[in-house]
Scaffold this motif. Structure first.
Motif, PDB file in Angstrom:
ATOM      1  N   UNK A 107     123.679  46.713  59.523  1.00 58.36           N
ATOM      2  CA  UNK A 107     123.227  46.705  58.124  1.00 58.36           C
ATOM      3  C   UNK A 107     121.802  47.216  57.944  1.00 58.36           C
ATOM      4  N   UNK A 108     121.228  47.773  59.007  1.00 56.40           N
ATOM      5  CA  UNK A 108     119.917  48.402  58.863  1.00 56.40           C
ATOM      6  C   UNK A 108     119.982  49.485  57.788  1.00 56.40           C
ATOM      7  N   UNK A 109     121.111  50.175  57.728  1.00 60.28           N
ATOM      8  CA  UNK A 109     121.284  51.289  56.789  1.00 60.28           C
ATOM      9  C   UNK A 109     121.171  50.814  55.341  1.00 60.28           C
ATOM     10  N   UNK A 110     121.884  49.726  55.020  1.00 64.81           N
ATOM     11  CA  UNK A 110     121.852  49.195  53.655  1.00 64.81           C
ATOM     12  C   UNK A 110     120.460  48.647  53.337  1.00 64.81           C
ATOM     13  N   UNK A 111     119.878  47.938  54.304  1.00 63.56           N
ATOM     14  CA  UNK A 111     118.549  47.358  54.087  1.00 63.56           C
ATOM     15  C   UNK A 111     117.502  48.443  53.849  1.00 63.56           C
ATOM     16  N   UNK A 112     117.637  49.566  54.540  1.00 61.23           N
ATOM     17  CA  UNK A 112     116.674  50.660  54.392  1.00 61.23           C
ATOM     18  C   UNK A 112     116.872  51.411  53.082  1.00 61.23           C
ATOM     19  N   UNK A 113     118.121  51.793  52.802  1.00 64.92           N
ATOM     20  CA  UNK A 113     118.401  52.625  51.626  1.00 64.92           C
ATOM     21  C   UNK A 113     118.323  51.816  50.333  1.00 64.92           C
ATOM     22  N   UNK A 114     118.934  50.643  50.317  1.00 62.86           N
ATOM     23  CA  UNK A 114     119.027  49.852  49.085  1.00 62.86           C
ATOM     24  C   UNK A 114     117.770  49.018  48.848  1.00 62.86           C
ATOM     25  N   UNK A 115     117.322  48.304  49.896  1.00 62.66           N
ATOM     26  CA  UNK A 115     116.172  47.406  49.733  1.00 62.66           C
ATOM     27  C   UNK A 115     114.845  48.083  50.033  1.00 62.66           C
ATOM     28  N   UNK A 116     114.889  49.297  50.562  1.00 65.80           N
ATOM     29  CA  UNK A 116     113.657  50.044  50.809  1.00 65.80           C
ATOM     30  C   UNK A 116     112.806  49.514  51.941  1.00 65.80           C
ATOM     31  N   UNK A 117     113.408  48.818  52.903  1.00 66.26           N
ATOM     32  CA  UNK A 117     112.639  48.288  54.025  1.00 66.26           C
ATOM     33  C   UNK A 117     112.299  49.388  55.021  1.00 66.26           C
ATOM     34  N   UNK A 118     111.172  49.275  55.720  1.00 65.13           N
ATOM     35  CA  UNK A 118     110.876  50.207  56.808  1.00 65.13           C
ATOM     36  C   UNK A 118     111.925  50.086  57.915  1.00 65.13           C
ATOM     37  N   UNK A 119     111.963  51.062  58.789  1.00 66.78           N
ATOM     38  CA  UNK A 119     113.034  51.140  59.786  1.00 66.78           C
ATOM     39  C   UNK A 119     113.126  49.878  60.635  1.00 66.78           C
ATOM     40  N   UNK A 120     112.030  49.491  61.266  1.00 70.61           N
ATOM     41  CA  UNK A 120     112.071  48.337  62.170  1.00 70.61           C
ATOM     42  C   UNK A 120     112.392  47.049  61.415  1.00 70.61           C
ATOM     43  N   UNK A 121     111.827  46.898  60.216  1.00 76.43           N
ATOM     44  CA  UNK A 121     112.130  45.699  59.421  1.00 76.43           C
ATOM     45  C   UNK A 121     113.587  45.688  58.977  1.00 76.43           C
ATOM     46  N   UNK A 122     114.147  46.867  58.714  1.00 75.01           N
ATOM     47  CA  UNK A 122     115.553  46.948  58.326  1.00 75.01           C
ATOM     48  C   UNK A 122     116.449  46.511  59.480  1.00 75.01           C
ATOM     49  N   UNK A 123     116.117  46.941  60.686  1.00 78.01           N
ATOM     50  CA  UNK A 123     116.892  46.535  61.862  1.00 78.01           C
ATOM     51  C   UNK A 123     116.804  45.028  62.085  1.00 78.01           C
ATOM     52  N   UNK A 124     115.597  44.478  61.965  1.00 82.29           N
ATOM     53  CA  UNK A 124     115.412  43.040  62.158  1.00 82.29           C
ATOM     54  C   UNK A 124     116.079  42.251  61.038  1.00 82.29           C
ATOM     55  N   UNK A 125     116.046  42.790  59.813  1.00 78.80           N
ATOM     56  CA  UNK A 125     116.699  42.115  58.694  1.00 78.80           C
ATOM     57  C   UNK A 125     118.198  42.019  58.924  1.00 78.80           C
ATOM     58  N   UNK A 126     118.803  43.095  59.417  1.00 74.65           N
ATOM     59  CA  UNK A 126     120.231  43.077  59.726  1.00 74.65           C
ATOM     60  C   UNK A 126     120.539  42.039  60.796  1.00 74.65           C
TER      61      UNK A 126
END
Length: 230
Positions: free
Chosen positions: A130-149
């Motif tokens: 879900x790094x992809x959704x977190x990055x595209x939809x929520x606008x998170x930076x790459x590493x934060x998107x990976x950790x968020x997933x």
């Protein structure tokens, strides 16, 4: 609960179909062109048979970046919002390079996990997806998107794995359709029609994958909010 996710994903796929189709078709056409170029280059002595590996790697890295406007439209449909083509394309262009970086890191993490043992690789494939959704939809930076997933999926891994399993019947049905069944008197027209059918069928896969991921991402977000509230 998994059946509810499947029904929700199918509803979203249906309701977002018209608006999402152009955003899936354009990248698929580009990927088809890349595949054709790779095939032609693979016939040369320069690349030889290694072209297939380069092509697969390019596909895996490019797909999330090229499909970013698609997931923007699907997410908007899920929340009954209207997103213009210009906005979807701008947001997709804005996160194009981060998506390339995210895809490369995702592949690296899953690859290292797979080399260690198949189980860590499989776990990371689901947990980081879900790094992809977190990055595209929520606008998170790459590493934060990976950790968020990783945080979202923690404790719900099997739930997500079952949710992802609904993608396979769609892929199977697309693969089961044989474009060679198209038979017309004019070979050029036949080739064009077969190619168009193949492109449209292939476009259905990222559309359903996007709908499925948006639904599961929303479900995981609600679960996390309830856990914090409790």
């Amino acid at each position: 609960m998994p059946l509810e996710l499947m029904r929700a994903a199918l509803r979203l796929f249906y309701t977002s179909f018209t608006r999402a189709l152009p955003y899936a078709l354009a990248p698929v056409v580009l990927l088809f062109a890349l595949a054709g170029s790779g095939f032609l280059l693979g016939q040369t002595e320069y690349l030889g048979q290694a072209w297939a590996l380069y092509l697969i790697g390019a596909f895996l890295v490019l797909c999330p970046a090229l499909m970013a406007p698609l997931v923007v439209q699907v997410h908007a449909s899920a929340h009954a919002r209207s997103v213009s083509a210009g906005e979807a394309l701008r947001r997709g262009l804005r996160c194009f390079l981060p998506c390339l970086a995210g895809a490369a890191l995702f592949m690296l993490a899953v690859g290292i996990g797979s080399l260690m043992f198949i189980v860590p690789g499989t776990y990371l494939f689901i947990a980081l997806a879900f790094w992809w959704i977190a990055l595209v939809v929520d606008g998170l930076p790459v590493l934060k998107a990976l950790m968020s997933s990783l945080r979202l999926v923690r404790g719900h891994w099997w739930h997500v794995a079952f949710g992802f399993s609904y993608v396979y019947p769609v892929v199977f049905c697309v693969n089961a359709f044989d474009v060679n069944m198209v038979s017309l008197s004019n070979q050029v027209v036949e080739a064009v029609v077969a190619t168009v059918i193949a492109v449209v069928l292939c476009a259905l896969v990222p559309m359903f994958v996007s709908a499925n991921m948006v639904v599961i991402y929303h479900d995981l977000t609600l679960r996390r909010q309830r856990a914090k509230a409790g």
